[in-house]
Design a protein around this motif. Structure first.
Motif, PDB file in Angstrom:
ATOM      1  N   GLU A 127      -8.085 -11.572 -45.763  1.00  0.00           N
ATOM      2  CA  GLU A 127      -6.811 -12.104 -45.277  1.00  0.00           C
ATOM      3  C   GLU A 127      -6.399 -13.366 -46.046  1.00  0.00           C
ATOM      4  OE1 GLU A 127      -3.614 -12.683 -44.114  1.00  0.00           O
ATOM      5  OE2 GLU A 127      -4.408 -11.113 -42.790  1.00  0.00           O
ATOM      6  N   ILE A 151      -1.009 -17.764 -34.350  1.00  0.00           N
ATOM      7  CA  ILE A 151      -0.753 -16.465 -34.986  1.00  0.00           C
ATOM      8  C   ILE A 151       0.740 -16.303 -35.258  1.00  0.00           C
ATOM      9  CG2 ILE A 151      -0.798 -13.958 -34.641  1.00  0.00           C
ATOM     10  CD1 ILE A 151      -3.446 -14.304 -33.160  1.00  0.00           C
ATOM     11  N   PHE A 169       1.415 -15.958 -39.143  1.00  0.00           N
ATOM     12  CA  PHE A 169       1.557 -14.546 -39.515  1.00  0.00           C
ATOM     13  C   PHE A 169       2.929 -13.967 -39.195  1.00  0.00           C
ATOM     14  CE2 PHE A 169      -2.962 -15.304 -38.938  1.00  0.00           C
ATOM     15  CZ  PHE A 169      -3.520 -14.696 -40.048  1.00  0.00           C
ATOM     16  N   VAL A 227       4.107 -12.840 -36.446  1.00  0.00           N
ATOM     17  CA  VAL A 227       4.091 -11.720 -35.493  1.00  0.00           C
ATOM     18  C   VAL A 227       4.230 -12.311 -34.099  1.00  0.00           C
ATOM     19  CG1 VAL A 227       2.750 -10.191 -36.975  1.00  0.00           C
ATOM     20  CG2 VAL A 227       1.559 -11.681 -35.383  1.00  0.00           C
ATOM     21  N   GLU A 233       1.524  -6.445 -31.591  1.00  0.00           N
ATOM     22  CA  GLU A 233       1.441  -6.744 -33.024  1.00  0.00           C
ATOM     23  C   GLU A 233       0.215  -7.580 -33.337  1.00  0.00           C
ATOM     24  OE1 GLU A 233       6.002  -7.018 -34.672  1.00  0.00           O
ATOM     25  OE2 GLU A 233       5.320  -8.605 -33.315  1.00  0.00           O
ATOM     26  N   MET A 234      -0.097  -8.522 -32.454  1.00  0.00           N
ATOM     27  CA  MET A 234      -1.259  -9.381 -32.664  1.00  0.00           C
ATOM     28  C   MET A 234      -2.550  -8.586 -32.575  1.00  0.00           C
ATOM     29  SD  MET A 234      -0.133 -12.846 -30.653  1.00  0.00           S
ATOM     30  CE  MET A 234       1.437 -13.643 -31.022  1.00  0.00           C
ATOM     31  N   THR A 278      -2.880  -5.418 -33.239  1.00  0.00           N
ATOM     32  CA  THR A 278      -2.953  -4.600 -34.454  1.00  0.00           C
ATOM     33  C   THR A 278      -3.403  -5.440 -35.644  1.00  0.00           C
ATOM     34  OG1 THR A 278      -1.205  -3.134 -33.651  1.00  0.00           O
ATOM     35  CG2 THR A 278      -1.622  -3.138 -36.025  1.00  0.00           C
ATOM     36  N   LEU A 279      -2.835  -6.634 -35.768  1.00  0.00           N
ATOM     37  CA  LEU A 279      -3.228  -7.546 -36.841  1.00  0.00           C
ATOM     38  C   LEU A 279      -4.710  -7.873 -36.776  1.00  0.00           C
ATOM     39  CD1 LEU A 279      -2.365  -9.540 -39.146  1.00  0.00           C
ATOM     40  CD2 LEU A 279      -2.015 -11.244 -37.331  1.00  0.00           C
ATOM     41  N   SER A 280      -5.194  -8.171 -35.584  1.00  0.00           N
ATOM     42  CA  SER A 280      -6.594  -8.593 -35.431  1.00  0.00           C
ATOM     43  C   SER A 280      -7.587  -7.474 -35.720  1.00  0.00           C
ATOM     44  CB  SER A 280      -6.829  -9.148 -34.028  1.00  0.00           C
ATOM     45  OG  SER A 280      -6.862  -8.118 -33.050  1.00  0.00           O
ATOM     46  N   ASN A 340      -7.741  -5.934 -38.320  1.00  0.00           N
ATOM     47  CA  ASN A 340      -8.159  -6.152 -39.712  1.00  0.00           C
ATOM     48  C   ASN A 340      -9.284  -7.168 -39.830  1.00  0.00           C
ATOM     49  OD1 ASN A 340      -6.077  -4.435 -40.723  1.00  0.00           O
ATOM     50  ND2 ASN A 340      -4.597  -6.111 -40.526  1.00  0.00           N
TER      51      ASN A 340
END
Length: 199
Positions: free
Chosen positions: A12, A155, A159, A161, A166-167, A169-171, A173
């Motif tokens: 990231e 966040i 980011f 978002v 969305e958070m 989904t991001l996390s 990664n």
């Protein structure tokens, strides 16, 4: 720590920027057990300093903070230490649970989900409290607490978002090191406000 940092920095770009900006991170920890859960209950929706002052008053009054001493302490005495009526109830319920079937010592051998499923049954212990306990006391490596306003706001800032979905989904990664990601987000949040992280 080195492995989790390396993973996140490689995965990231935002974390790479944070790493260059702040360097090494202090990994907070607290002892596992009843006292830490009591402190986390007191910390719900108030400042850390206020919760610390409240706990010290309880400790000075009781001598030893334990399920037995909390159970025997009158509501009025706890109230005089600065505990709200609602949190008095939560502390008493936790004390009864630990004196009964809730085996906190067994948590070190259980998964984070198993610990969560047990603690969520205790009135007054919600997911934020469980998240922090898992991270600080049990050193669970893959916890992201999207119930913490500092984490959520950071966040959003870093980011761009803005929804919980969305958070989440991001996390995804950041698995399996979302706890380290959370510490990095907290660190940035506090540094921007000239507050020392986790003191």
């Amino acid at each position: 720590m080195e492995e989790s940092l390396s993973f996140l920095v490689e995965k990231e770009p935002v974390f790479k920027t944070l790493q260059l900006q702040y360097g090494n991170y202090f990994i907070p920890s607290r002892p596992a057990g009843f006292v830490t859960l009591c402190k986390l209950i007191l910390e719900q929706q108030v400042s850390i300093d206020s919760a610390k002052a409240c706990f010290l008053k309880i400790e000075n009054f009781l001598g030893t903070v334990s399920p037995e001493t909390i159970s025997k302490c009158s509501d009025e005495d706890l109230k005089s230490c600065g505990v709200s009526r609602q949190k008095i109830g939560y502390l008493k319920i936790l004390s009864e649970a630990v004196s009964g079937e809730l085996d906190l010592e067994s948590f070190s051998a259980k998964t984070a989900d198993d610990v969560r499923n047990e603690l969520i049954q205790i009135k007054g212990i919600g997911h934020w409290t469980i998240d922090v306990y898992l991270m600080f006391a049990l050193q669970s490596p893959d916890i992201i607490t999207l119930r913490d306003i500092a984490v959520v706001n950071t966040i959003k800032e870093l980011f761009d978002v803005h929804t919980k979905e969305e958070m989440e989904t991001l996390s995804e990664n950041w698995k399996p090191y979302r706890t380290m990601a959370t510490f990095m987000l907290w660190h940035h949040y506090l540094e921007k406000r000239n507050r020392k992280p986790f003191v």
